[in-house]
Design a protein around this motif. Structure first.
Motif, PDB file in Angstrom:
ATOM      1  N   THR A  83       0.838  -1.204   0.000  1.00  0.00           N
ATOM      2  CA  THR A  83       0.000   0.000   0.000  1.00  0.00           C
ATOM      3  C   THR A  83       0.872   1.252   0.000  1.00  0.00           C
ATOM      4  O   THR A  83       0.591   2.226  -0.697  1.00  0.00           O
ATOM      5  CB  THR A  83      -0.935   0.017   1.239  1.00  0.00           C
ATOM      6  OG1 THR A  83      -1.600  -1.227   1.319  1.00  0.00           O
ATOM      7  CG2 THR A  83      -1.939   1.148   1.157  1.00  0.00           C
ATOM      8  N   PHE A  84       1.936   1.192   0.777  1.00  0.00           N
ATOM      9  CA  PHE A  84       2.877   2.322   0.827  1.00  0.00           C
ATOM     10  C   PHE A  84       3.489   2.578  -0.552  1.00  0.00           C
ATOM     11  O   PHE A  84       3.574   3.728  -1.000  1.00  0.00           O
ATOM     12  CB  PHE A  84       3.957   2.024   1.877  1.00  0.00           C
ATOM     13  CG  PHE A  84       5.220   2.812   1.703  1.00  0.00           C
ATOM     14  CD1 PHE A  84       5.235   4.189   1.909  1.00  0.00           C
ATOM     15  CD2 PHE A  84       6.402   2.182   1.333  1.00  0.00           C
ATOM     16  CE1 PHE A  84       6.413   4.914   1.727  1.00  0.00           C
ATOM     17  CE2 PHE A  84       7.571   2.906   1.161  1.00  0.00           C
ATOM     18  CZ  PHE A  84       7.575   4.272   1.352  1.00  0.00           C
ATOM     19  N   ILE A  85       3.881   1.528  -1.234  1.00  0.00           N
ATOM     20  CA  ILE A  85       4.489   1.684  -2.561  1.00  0.00           C
ATOM     21  C   ILE A  85       3.470   2.272  -3.547  1.00  0.00           C
ATOM     22  O   ILE A  85       3.787   3.171  -4.331  1.00  0.00           O
ATOM     23  CB  ILE A  85       5.044   0.329  -3.083  1.00  0.00           C
ATOM     24  CG1 ILE A  85       6.181  -0.173  -2.187  1.00  0.00           C
ATOM     25  CG2 ILE A  85       5.506   0.441  -4.541  1.00  0.00           C
ATOM     26  CD1 ILE A  85       7.480   0.628  -2.238  1.00  0.00           C
ATOM     27  N   THR A  86       2.230   1.803  -3.466  1.00  0.00           N
ATOM     28  CA  THR A  86       1.174   2.345  -4.328  1.00  0.00           C
ATOM     29  C   THR A  86       0.970   3.837  -4.048  1.00  0.00           C
ATOM     30  O   THR A  86       0.819   4.643  -4.974  1.00  0.00           O
ATOM     31  CB  THR A  86      -0.159   1.586  -4.089  1.00  0.00           C
ATOM     32  OG1 THR A  86       0.096   0.198  -4.259  1.00  0.00           O
ATOM     33  CG2 THR A  86      -1.229   2.026  -5.054  1.00  0.00           C
ATOM     34  N   ALA A  87       0.995   4.195  -2.765  1.00  0.00           N
ATOM     35  CA  ALA A  87       0.833   5.603  -2.382  1.00  0.00           C
ATOM     36  C   ALA A  87       2.020   6.432  -2.888  1.00  0.00           C
ATOM     37  O   ALA A  87       1.861   7.585  -3.302  1.00  0.00           O
ATOM     38  CB  ALA A  87       0.702   5.731  -0.866  1.00  0.00           C
ATOM     39  N   LEU A  88       3.186   5.835  -2.869  1.00  0.00           N
ATOM     40  CA  LEU A  88       4.390   6.515  -3.347  1.00  0.00           C
ATOM     41  C   LEU A  88       4.264   6.785  -4.853  1.00  0.00           C
ATOM     42  O   LEU A  88       4.630   7.864  -5.347  1.00  0.00           O
ATOM     43  CB  LEU A  88       5.602   5.622  -3.062  1.00  0.00           C
ATOM     44  CG  LEU A  88       6.985   6.245  -2.936  1.00  0.00           C
ATOM     45  CD1 LEU A  88       6.999   7.375  -1.929  1.00  0.00           C
ATOM     46  CD2 LEU A  88       8.005   5.177  -2.531  1.00  0.00           C
ATOM     47  N   GLU A  89       3.716   5.818  -5.551  1.00  0.00           N
ATOM     48  CA  GLU A  89       3.521   5.994  -6.993  1.00  0.00           C
ATOM     49  C   GLU A  89       2.450   7.038  -7.276  1.00  0.00           C
ATOM     50  O   GLU A  89       2.531   7.790  -8.241  1.00  0.00           O
ATOM     51  CB  GLU A  89       3.166   4.636  -7.633  1.00  0.00           C
ATOM     52  CG  GLU A  89       4.397   3.743  -7.759  1.00  0.00           C
ATOM     53  CD  GLU A  89       4.101   2.272  -7.956  1.00  0.00           C
ATOM     54  OE1 GLU A  89       5.060   1.513  -8.146  1.00  0.00           O
ATOM     55  OE2 GLU A  89       2.910   1.881  -7.908  1.00  0.00           O
ATOM     56  N   LYS A  90       1.454   7.095  -6.383  1.00  0.00           N
ATOM     57  CA  LYS A  90       0.429   8.135  -6.541  1.00  0.00           C
ATOM     58  C   LYS A  90       1.065   9.520  -6.340  1.00  0.00           C
ATOM     59  O   LYS A  90       0.773  10.470  -7.065  1.00  0.00           O
ATOM     60  CB  LYS A  90      -0.699   7.924  -5.532  1.00  0.00           C
ATOM     61  CG  LYS A  90      -1.800   8.926  -5.796  1.00  0.00           C
ATOM     62  CD  LYS A  90      -2.890   8.994  -4.794  1.00  0.00           C
ATOM     63  CE  LYS A  90      -3.741  10.215  -5.150  1.00  0.00           C
ATOM     64  NZ  LYS A  90      -4.700  10.547  -4.130  1.00  0.00           N
ATOM     65  N   ALA A  91       1.951   9.605  -5.350  1.00  0.00           N
ATOM     66  CA  ALA A  91       2.620  10.876  -5.063  1.00  0.00           C
ATOM     67  C   ALA A  91       3.408  11.364  -6.282  1.00  0.00           C
ATOM     68  O   ALA A  91       3.445  12.562  -6.579  1.00  0.00           O
ATOM     69  CB  ALA A  91       3.544  10.721  -3.861  1.00  0.00           C
ATOM     70  N   GLN A  92       4.006  10.440  -6.999  1.00  0.00           N
ATOM     71  CA  GLN A  92       4.742  10.826  -8.213  1.00  0.00           C
ATOM     72  C   GLN A  92       3.828  11.548  -9.191  1.00  0.00           C
ATOM     73  O   GLN A  92       4.231  12.508  -9.837  1.00  0.00           O
ATOM     74  CB  GLN A  92       5.303   9.576  -8.897  1.00  0.00           C
ATOM     75  CG  GLN A  92       6.503   9.000  -8.221  1.00  0.00           C
ATOM     76  CD  GLN A  92       7.034   7.837  -9.020  1.00  0.00           C
ATOM     77  OE1 GLN A  92       6.281   6.933  -9.372  1.00  0.00           O
ATOM     78  NE2 GLN A  92       8.316   7.860  -9.301  1.00  0.00           N
ATOM     79  N   LYS A  93       2.583  11.061  -9.294  1.00  0.00           N
ATOM     80  CA  LYS A  93       1.623  11.687 -10.209  1.00  0.00           C
ATOM     81  C   LYS A  93       1.200  13.056  -9.686  1.00  0.00           C
ATOM     82  O   LYS A  93       1.169  14.028 -10.428  1.00  0.00           O
ATOM     83  CB  LYS A  93       0.383  10.799 -10.362  1.00  0.00           C
ATOM     84  CG  LYS A  93       0.656   9.525 -11.122  1.00  0.00           C
ATOM     85  CD  LYS A  93      -0.642   8.928 -11.667  1.00  0.00           C
ATOM     86  CE  LYS A  93      -0.396   7.521 -12.184  1.00  0.00           C
ATOM     87  NZ  LYS A  93      -0.348   6.517 -11.073  1.00  0.00           N
ATOM     88  N   VAL A  94       0.885  13.097  -8.385  1.00  0.00           N
ATOM     89  CA  VAL A  94       0.440  14.363  -7.779  1.00  0.00           C
ATOM     90  C   VAL A  94       1.497  15.450  -7.984  1.00  0.00           C
ATOM     91  O   VAL A  94       1.168  16.591  -8.304  1.00  0.00           O
ATOM     92  CB  VAL A  94       0.143  14.172  -6.275  1.00  0.00           C
ATOM     93  CG1 VAL A  94      -0.076  15.505  -5.583  1.00  0.00           C
ATOM     94  CG2 VAL A  94      -1.081  13.274  -6.092  1.00  0.00           C
ATOM     95  N   PHE A  95       2.753  15.077  -7.806  1.00  0.00           N
ATOM     96  CA  PHE A  95       3.828  16.070  -7.912  1.00  0.00           C
ATOM     97  C   PHE A  95       4.385  16.180  -9.334  1.00  0.00           C
ATOM     98  O   PHE A  95       5.420  16.795  -9.556  1.00  0.00           O
ATOM     99  CB  PHE A  95       4.939  15.747  -6.912  1.00  0.00           C
ATOM    100  CG  PHE A  95       4.490  15.818  -5.484  1.00  0.00           C
ATOM    101  CD1 PHE A  95       3.960  16.997  -4.966  1.00  0.00           C
ATOM    102  CD2 PHE A  95       4.556  14.716  -4.658  1.00  0.00           C
ATOM    103  CE1 PHE A  95       3.526  17.064  -3.650  1.00  0.00           C
ATOM    104  CE2 PHE A  95       4.121  14.772  -3.339  1.00  0.00           C
ATOM    105  CZ  PHE A  95       3.598  15.944  -2.835  1.00  0.00           C
ATOM    106  N   ARG A  96       3.727  15.518 -10.258  1.00  0.00           N
ATOM    107  CA  ARG A  96       4.088  15.603 -11.683  1.00  0.00           C
ATOM    108  C   ARG A  96       5.562  15.280 -11.925  1.00  0.00           C
ATOM    109  O   ARG A  96       6.277  16.023 -12.590  1.00  0.00           O
ATOM    110  CB  ARG A  96       3.767  17.001 -12.222  1.00  0.00           C
ATOM    111  CG  ARG A  96       2.290  17.295 -12.203  1.00  0.00           C
ATOM    112  CD  ARG A  96       1.991  18.769 -12.311  1.00  0.00           C
ATOM    113  NE  ARG A  96       0.617  19.033 -11.935  1.00  0.00           N
ATOM    114  CZ  ARG A  96       0.206  19.224 -10.689  1.00  0.00           C
ATOM    115  NH1 ARG A  96       1.056  19.193  -9.695  1.00  0.00           N
ATOM    116  NH2 ARG A  96      -1.074  19.435 -10.410  1.00  0.00           N
ATOM    117  N   LEU A  97       5.990  14.168 -11.359  1.00  0.00           N
ATOM    118  CA  LEU A  97       7.399  13.768 -11.543  1.00  0.00           C
ATOM    119  C   LEU A  97       7.568  12.943 -12.820  1.00  0.00           C
ATOM    120  O   LEU A  97       6.658  12.239 -13.213  1.00  0.00           O
ATOM    121  CB  LEU A  97       7.865  12.963 -10.327  1.00  0.00           C
ATOM    122  CG  LEU A  97       8.023  13.776  -9.052  1.00  0.00           C
ATOM    123  CD1 LEU A  97       8.222  12.869  -7.857  1.00  0.00           C
ATOM    124  CD2 LEU A  97       9.193  14.744  -9.143  1.00  0.00           C
TER     125      LEU A  97
END
Lengths: 131, 402
Positions: free
Chosen positions: B388-402
């Motif tokens: 779940t943490f890894i999925t959230a980390l991948e979501k963060a990449q999208k939110v921050f437009r990385l």
């Protein structure tokens, strides 16, 4: 407010490319403060000429919210009469940001504003204003 | 391993299942600890040591039984286990009641740059007071102690070595036993900050041969407000009290007093009785699982998390790359994103991580960062939590437009 909305394009843009970032060699008003709970840090320098904010720069480190809020604030106050800008309220700053914040993140958003007020009132109280 | 034993973890936040990855800050509590505390207050509550009535006898018996369990857990005898509030108080006790009277101007105290503030600031205060010098063992690029420098500093015959067993930021497991042996060879006493080791790996004070060792109950499934200082009996016997007051005395006269026996000489005032009993139950719980098993479970998850995180673009991991050299703590950053922003996005997904300087500002300086994000695990952490943490980390990449 969800994360996508909170970290809107404008916020991330101001975080990655802050406006008026750096130092001002001719500053006659300045202040600096740290948010001890998270370590965020903001310094503001202004050049006040004829009662107006002729120029402004900020520097610091911290989260996107604190950096973007300060960048937006510098855009808003530059060129304005200092006494008018000094009367800004926190709601005005939050309106500039345009996002809803939890109480914990409110401190981040308002750190630059606090430093701006310190610099402004430091100048206004110093007597230089009357000269 | 034991996720279902922890009531808080069965709940939701923001409509999402709670994924708690901040166990290095404090752990969640199993039901039996919560019940044990309630049981004490509902069936045995009274003050300890001074009452002759039934309830006081019950409270005293339970409080002292907790001490015995903890003593067995770390390989100490009962007299060597002093209840304090937390690791910080344990270290301050040693600084004031042991180190201060032994230090004079020019003497040396050695610590490391990877310490928590609680193992730096008390020594700064004592150094200022006594005129002693405080030196720090640096770390290598990988986040291990620079053993060459450690040996050079020990050559100077410091009075005390104050060292963390496991780093709360990097997870580095320091070679405590070897350092203690080296220190003793130079006549140096050793205090071990075990706040991040006792909850996660088998620790035996007799085997380590440390002079003092401090840890906190709340980081090992126990309640907040209770911690333990171990000290060798021969040293504790010769030390002056730390705090004065009730319970720590034998006789009080207006002009002088005499001190109680160990360990009560160092426990002034009414202690955290329920806290000690709660910690005793937490220790029972850990002993039933077996610390070898706890360590193995956490090592597996740590290796799994490290491997998964390395697969996420723009993740910068700090500390030893070799999972066997670290405990269940991973500090990291995601590209240019400030860890506080990352925490906010994670929180929305129900994933609780820590961000900031982790009370280790000198270490942040050594790493060349102002802050990091951190995940830390415990007995109840599951593979699904990491996923779940890894999925959230991948979501963060999208939110921050990385």
């Amino acid at each position: 407010m969800n994360a996508e909305a909170m970290y809107a394009e404008t916020i991330m843009d101001h975080y990655r490319h802050p406006h008026h970032y750096g130092a001002l060699p001719v500053a006659n008003a300045h202040a600096h403060d740290v948010n001890t709970s998270c370590g965020d840090e903001i310094g503001i320098q202004m050049e006040i000429k004829d009662g107006r904010i002729a120029d402004i720069r900020f520097n610091g480190k911290g989260c996107a919210i604190s950096q973007a809020a300060t960048s937006l604030l510098t855009d808003f106050v530059i060129g304005k009469p200092l006494d008018e800008a000094a009367r800004l309220q926190k709601d005005d700053v939050l309106e500039l940001l345009g996002i809803e914040l939890s109480p914990m993140r409110l401190k981040c958003a308002l750190l630059g504003f606090k430093v701006f007020k310190l610099a402004a009132y430091g100048y206004l109280g110093s007597g230089e204003y009357n000269d | 391993m034991t996720h279902h034993d922890f009531p808080l973890l069965q709940g939701t936040i923001n409509g999402k299942k709670i994924v708690y990855l901040d166990s290095a800050a404090t752990t969640q509590k199993p039901q039996i600890v919560l019940k044990g505390i309630t049981d004490f207050y509902t069936t045995a509550n009274a003050n300890v040591h001074r009452g002759l009535h039934t309830l006081s006898a019950r409270a005293t018996a339970q409080y002292e039984a907790a001490r015995q369990k903890i003593a067995r857990f770390i390989g100490a005898n009962d007299k060597e286990v002093i209840f304090v509030r937390n690791t910080t108080e344990g270290i301050n006790l040693v600084a004031h009641a042991f180190a201060k009277s032994r230090l004079k101007k020019g003497d040396i105290i050695v610590s490391t740059v990877m310490e928590h503030h609680s193992n730096i600031v008390p020594w700064q205060l004592i150094a200022q007071e006594t005129g002693a010098n405080l030196c720090f063992i640096p770390i290598t690029e990988e986040g291990l102690l620079d053993m060459q420098m450690a040996m050079e500093l020990l050559e100077k015959k410091p009075v005390l070595l104050a060292i963390t067993h496991v780093s709360n930021v990097l997870g580095t497991i320091n070679p405590a036993k070897e350092l203690i042996r080296l220190a003793h060879a130079h006549g140096t006493f050793v205090l071990v900050d075990a706040a991040q080791s006792v909850p996660h790996l088998p620790v035996n004070v007799h085997d380590l041969d440390c002079d003092f060792l401090a840890f906190s109950g709340h980081k090992m499934l126990g309640p907040t407000g209770i911690g333990v200082l171990f000290g060798k009996q021969t040293l504790l016997d010769r030390m002056h009290p730390f705090l004065g007051g009730g319970d720590m005395i034998k006789e009080v006269h207006l002009d002088k007093s005499t001190w109680n026996e160990l360990p009560w000489k160092f426990e002034a005032g009414t202690p955290d009785i329920a806290g000690a009993i709660g910690l005793g139950i937490a220790v029972d719980y850990l002993m039933t699982k077996g610390m070898d098993n706890v360590f193995r479970h956490e090592q597996e998850l740590l290796a799994y998390a490290l491997q998964k995180m390395k697969g996420v673009k723009d993740v910068i991991i700090y500390g030893p790359g070799d999972a066997t050299k670290r405990s269940g703590v991973i500090s990291f950053n995601l590209a240019d994103i400030h860890p506080h922003d990352l925490t906010t996005v994670m929180d929305e997904e129900g994933v609780m991580i820590r961000s900031g300087h982790h009370c280790a500002q000198p270490l942040m300086g050594a790493l060349g960062v102002t802050a990091t994000a951190r995940i830390s695990i415990s007995v109840y952490t599951t593979k699904e939590d990491i996923d779940t943490f890894i999925t959230a980390l991948e979501k963060a990449q999208k939110v921050f437009r990385l």
